[in-house]
Enzyme design. Structure first.
Site, PDB file in Angstrom:
ATOM      1  N   SER A  38       0.831  -1.210   0.000  1.00 34.38           N
ATOM      2  CA  SER A  38       0.000   0.000   0.000  1.00 34.38           C
ATOM      3  C   SER A  38       0.859   1.250   0.000  1.00 34.38           C
ATOM      4  CB  SER A  38      -0.906   0.006   1.241  1.00 34.38           C
ATOM      5  OG  SER A  38      -1.544   1.259   1.387  1.00 34.38           O
ATOM      6  N   TYR A  45      -2.493  -0.317   9.858  1.00 35.07           N
ATOM      7  CA  TYR A  45      -2.655  -0.879   8.513  1.00 35.07           C
ATOM      8  C   TYR A  45      -1.355  -0.745   7.727  1.00 35.07           C
ATOM      9  CZ  TYR A  45      -4.050  -1.103   3.604  1.00 35.07           C
ATOM     10  OH  TYR A  45      -4.107  -1.416   2.268  1.00 35.07           O
TER      11      TYR A  45
END
Length: 350
Positions: free
Chosen positions: A142, A167
């Site tokens: 990501s 995350y």
């Protein structure tokens, strides 16, 4: 090839699976179909691929009604027994791991979900590849890993040791774990740092969907950091094009890599990290205007401070992916949102 694609009830995984089928590959899809967001949207994607909701049974492989070379199983990445059984019986040539617990803000509320899926689950994938001789592994990282970095555009040669959400930390961990398995076991591990993907069937927790929904429902949208945000919004077709090229051309060791001046994006092992984005950062207010133009509605706005875990800007340097894979994103946000809004009108009958 026979390819395991995880996260195929999800946004990117759904389209990657369909593209691979179109290219002649055999696909086995896996997804937990969790309730992080509307499961109706997840089942809608599965139904578009030929899997009726009634046919989905946890732990059982089912056959698509539309594609002879597509089967699906509902299951968790952290279910080690299921993952091992799947690898043992199917004999995969490649794995594309797109399943994960997504979302930056949700990681503040339910951190354990990220460890279960993104750490334990990814560990199960790596171990299954190791023990079942699968050498071609691509996986979702990501743009969130860039965290406190402010040098633009974001480059895979930059240090990414300052994440600002759990995350992001789990995605950085995936990259480290993949390097270890590339080094120890020769698994060709390619990580893809996705940048703000949008399009038809997109995630309802992300801004493009939320803005579109607000336009049709007369809702007020929250514009964080008072609109002073930039994102590398990337249309789904452009993302999928990059992903399938990586699957068909697994990475190799970098012969010129040096431990004295280590390049973070490659290695003496078969390991590579790519940014995958539009490489054209867009002002948040300009993106909102593209949504308004596509919907034909002006959206009410509430300007808010930046949220914990958010970053002010994302901007991808995709030079490596362009040079290695011929990747060239081509969809402007005006066209991408026109197609997204058209899908939304059809799916939600508005």
């Amino acid at each position: 090839m026979k390819i395991l694609v995880t996260g195929t009830a999800g946004f990117i995984g759904h389209f990657v699976a369909l593209k691979l089928l179109e290219m002649g590959h055999e696909v086995v899809g896996l997804d937990s179909i969790n309730d992080y967001y509307d499961v109706g949207l997840k089942y809608g994607r599965l139904e578009e691929a030929g899997f009726t909701r009634a046919a989905v049974v946890p732990g059982q492989l089912i056959q698509s009604d539309k594609y002879a070379s597509y089967r699906f199983v509902q299951g968790l990445l952290e279910d080690r027994e299921l993952i091992n059984q799947l690898f043992a019986t199917e004999g995969f040539d490649a794995v594309c791991n797109l399943a994960a617990q997504a979302g930056v803000r949700y990681s503040l509320q339910n951190p354990h979900a990220y460890i279960d899926s993104n750490i334990i689950g990814f560990m199960n994938i790596l171990e299954a590849c190791r023990h079942h001789n699968v050498k071609n592994l691509s996986y979702a990282s990501s743009s969130s890993v860039y965290g406190l970095n402010e040098t633009m555009p974001f480059s895979t040669s930059h240090n990414v040791d300052h994440p600002v959400s759990l995350y992001a930390a789990t995605k950085k961990s995936n990259e480290l774990m993949a390097h270890t398995y590339a080094h120890l076991y020769g698994i060709q591990c390619t990580g893809l740092r996705f940048f703000t993907v949008y399009g038809p069937w997109g995630r309802p927790d992300m801004a493009p969907f939320l803005f579109t929904k607000a336009a049709f429902n007369g809702e007020t949208i929250k514009v964080f950091n008072h609109g002073k945000m930039k994102r590398d919004f990337t249309y789904i077709d452009d993302i999928v094009e990059g992903v399938v090229r990586v699957i068909e051309k697994p990475c190799t060791a970098n012969a010129s890599w040096s431990g004295l001046t280590p390049d973070p994006s490659s290695s003496s092992a078969p390991y590579k990290i790519y940014n995958i984005g539009n490489s054209d950062t867009v002002e948040l207010m300009d993106f909102i205007q593209a949504v308004e133009a596509a919907a034909g509605v002006e959206i009410a706005k509430e300007f808010m401070p930046i949220q914990p875990g958010d970053v002010v800007a994302t901007y991808a340097d995709v030079t490596d992916l362009t040079e290695d894979m011929g990747y060239r994103p081509s969809t402007p946000v005006t066209e991408g949102m026109r197609r997204t809004v058209a899908w939304y009108r059809d799916f939600y009958n508005v």
